[in-house]
Design an enzyme around this catalytic site. Structure first.
Site, mmCIF file in Angstrom:
data_model
loop_
_atom_site.group_PDB
_atom_site.id
_atom_site.type_symbol
_atom_site.label_atom_id
_atom_site.label_comp_id
_atom_site.label_asym_id
_atom_site.label_seq_id
_atom_site.Cartn_x
_atom_site.Cartn_y
_atom_site.Cartn_z
ATOM 1 N N ASP A 84 -8.701 23.644 -3.151
ATOM 2 C CA ASP A 84 -9.375 22.192 -2.962
ATOM 3 C C ASP A 84 -8.582 21.123 -3.840
ATOM 4 O OD1 ASP A 84 -11.402 20.105 -2.388
ATOM 5 O OD2 ASP A 84 -12.255 20.748 -4.269
ATOM 6 N N ASP A 126 -8.260 14.944 0.359
ATOM 7 C CA ASP A 126 -9.250 16.277 0.052
ATOM 8 C C ASP A 126 -9.134 17.402 0.992
ATOM 9 O OD1 ASP A 126 -11.180 17.672 -0.820
ATOM 10 O OD2 ASP A 126 -12.808 15.930 -0.929
#
Length: 506
Positions: free
Chosen positions: A102, A288
């Site tokens: 992430d 992201d």
């Protein structure tokens, strides 16, 4: 016979990623990713969270340290809709975990074997410290809040295997409590690839330790997501470089504008090759890898979703602003007043974003000590959206009549945040391209790329890949470019030069 052996060898080599076997070559470390199918319940959760996000101090994940001060930046995303995950090992010998890699956070956490009272832990692999010879206890508690739940646990150190690399003495959180929503996730935990600045408990991120321990040849990593639903191979992360087979042409690089997030600036946003005018002063976006959707300001998301056929709900406050203030807004905009300042000029917002109800509330409080709830905050939001819509249409030289017809239609079709934004699957070929101007280059998304196909029973539902996210100044407006964008564009994260590169994905 020799040919048969050669064929078998080639098949094994080409299927390494689908078997999730990490490999390295030419100084590069490859992490194979798996991909899960979209789940309609997770998408609904993302829609609701998109409208109920609070603002927190540290990161996209609303990281709240023990004893942390008041919060002021957003908990921005829903991990449950993330689809790509890979395998790491923790401890000696390594215990295997599936994690999301992430770029929107910086901590490593997995469920702990001491997680006894959270049902979510029992559906996932759990880290047993007693079975690791390299475990070192820190014991400090840590808590991370997400939009849909939280995890809490204790810090420790251990060896972490990522691909062929072994990172020694990595600080991680062993989660002893997890919100029930994590029961829906396919992944066990999170490996954050963000900057040290947003790490909870100031823990050194995995990537920083890789660099400090001399494990990587270059301070870059790259993502390739495989959009093909028929392929078992979900994609690849390359640590230390890029694989030319993953992209076409050259990368366009842009600088990171705020260290902490992988945040960049972009110059314009287009629907069907027409500028919305929203980013005239520049916009910011966070890359992201931990969310599927593209999130942006409600005013623009409403325009996109109307253009692709999403049906919404009539908004009374929006209609009221248009009917009572429409002519005044028109006159101010054509006289040169900027959309961001218009609503404060007509008295619906303070400083362009703070509702007048806050002024009234403050004055009443000062006199009586009691608060007065006023609905002007809704009118302020409606005014800001209306100003943006009128301004974008003025840039296209539309007439006043046509502009207000358009604005009224948008008021009638504002997205319902608690419902999935379904579109007609048969109409995908007629939907417009959506484009971001990044580094003076147009990065367009076709309808096939931004419409999500979700299997429900024996039928297929098509969902808009755009969700609303409103972050007020000075941090906003802010966009999040998630997996939908990164599937279309191979993305390089360059720690050394603090830049991000994009090229068409192969």
């Amino acid at each position: 016979m020799a040919n048969k052996f050669l064929l078998v060898a080639l098949c094994l080599l080409t299927s390494m990623c689908s078997l999730a076997i990490p490999s390295s070559s030419n100084g590069l470390v490859r992490i194979c990713l798996k991909k899960q199918r979209f789940d309609l319940n997770s998408i609904k959760a993302a829609r609701i969270i998109g409208k109920e996000r609070k603002f927190a101090k540290k990161s996209l994940y609303n990281i709240l340290n023990v004893g942390a001060s008041a919060t002021d930046i957003a908990s921005l995303k829903n991990l449950l809709d993330a689809r790509y995950y890979g395998e790491i090992g923790i401890g000696s010998p390594p215990q295997k975990f599936s994690v999301i890699f992430d770029t929107g956070s910086s901590n490593l956490w997995v469920p702990s074997s001491h997680c006894y009272f959270s049902m979510a832990c029992y559906g996932h692999s759990r880290y047993n410290t007693s079975q690791s010879s390299t475990f070192a206890d820190i014991g400090k508690p840590s808590n991370i809040n997400y939009g849909f739940g939280s995890i809490s646990g204790f810090l420790s150190k251990d060896n972490v295997q990522v691909g062929d690399l072994v990172v020694k003495d990595q600080v991680l959180i062993g989660a002893t409590r997890q919100g029930i929503a994590f029961s829906l996730s396919k992944f066990d935990g999170i490996l954050g690839l963000g900057f040290h600045e947003i790490s909870a408990e100031n823990a050194v991120p995995v990537w920083d330790n890789m660099a400090q321990q001399g494990l990587i040849s270059q301070n870059i990593f790259s993502f390739w997501f495989n959009r093909d639903p028929e392929k078992s191979e979900g994609g690849e992360i390359i640590i230390g470089g890029v694989d030319p087979k993953h992209f076409k042409g050259e990368h366009t690089y842009v600088p990171v504008t705020q260290k902490g997030y992988w945040q960049i600036g972009f110059g314009d946003f287009l629907i069907a090759n027409h500028s919305t005018g929203f980013c005239e002063g520049g916009c910011n976006a966070i890359m992201d890898s931990g969310t599927s959707f593209i999130a942006g300001p409600t005013a623009i998301i409403t325009e996109i979703n109307r253009a692709i056929g999403v049906k919404g709900l009539k908004n009374v406050d929006c209609k009221r602003v248009v009917s009572q203030y429409g002519d005044l807004m028109w006159n101010l905009l054509i006289s040169g007043v900027q959309p961001g300042k218009l609503c404060s000029n007509i008295g619906l917002c303070l400083n362009g974003t703070q509702p007048m109800s806050k002024i009234i509330e403050t004055k009443v409080e000062a006199k009586s000590g009691k608060k007065l709830a006023v609905g002007d905050d809704l009118l302020c939001t409606a005014c800001e959206m209306t100003a943006i819509w009128i301004h974008s249409q003025l840039k296209q030289n539309k007439t006043k009549t046509k502009i207000f017809e358009y604005v009224n239609k948008l008021c009638d079709e504002l997205q319902n945040p608690k419902a999935e934004s379904a579109v007609n699957c048969d109409n995908i070929v007629n939907m417009p391209n959506i484009s971001f101007i990044i580094g003076n280059r147009s990065f367009h998304l076709t309808p096939e790329q931004y419409v999500l196909k979700v299997e429900q029973g024996f039928s297929t539902i098509c969902i808009s890949g755009f969700i609303p996210l409103d972050v007020p100044p000075p941090k906003g407006p802010l966009w999040i470019l998630g997996e939908i964008f990164m599937e279309a564009y191979h993305t390089v994260f360059d720690f050394g030069k603090l830049q991000i590169g994009f090229a068409e994905a192969a």
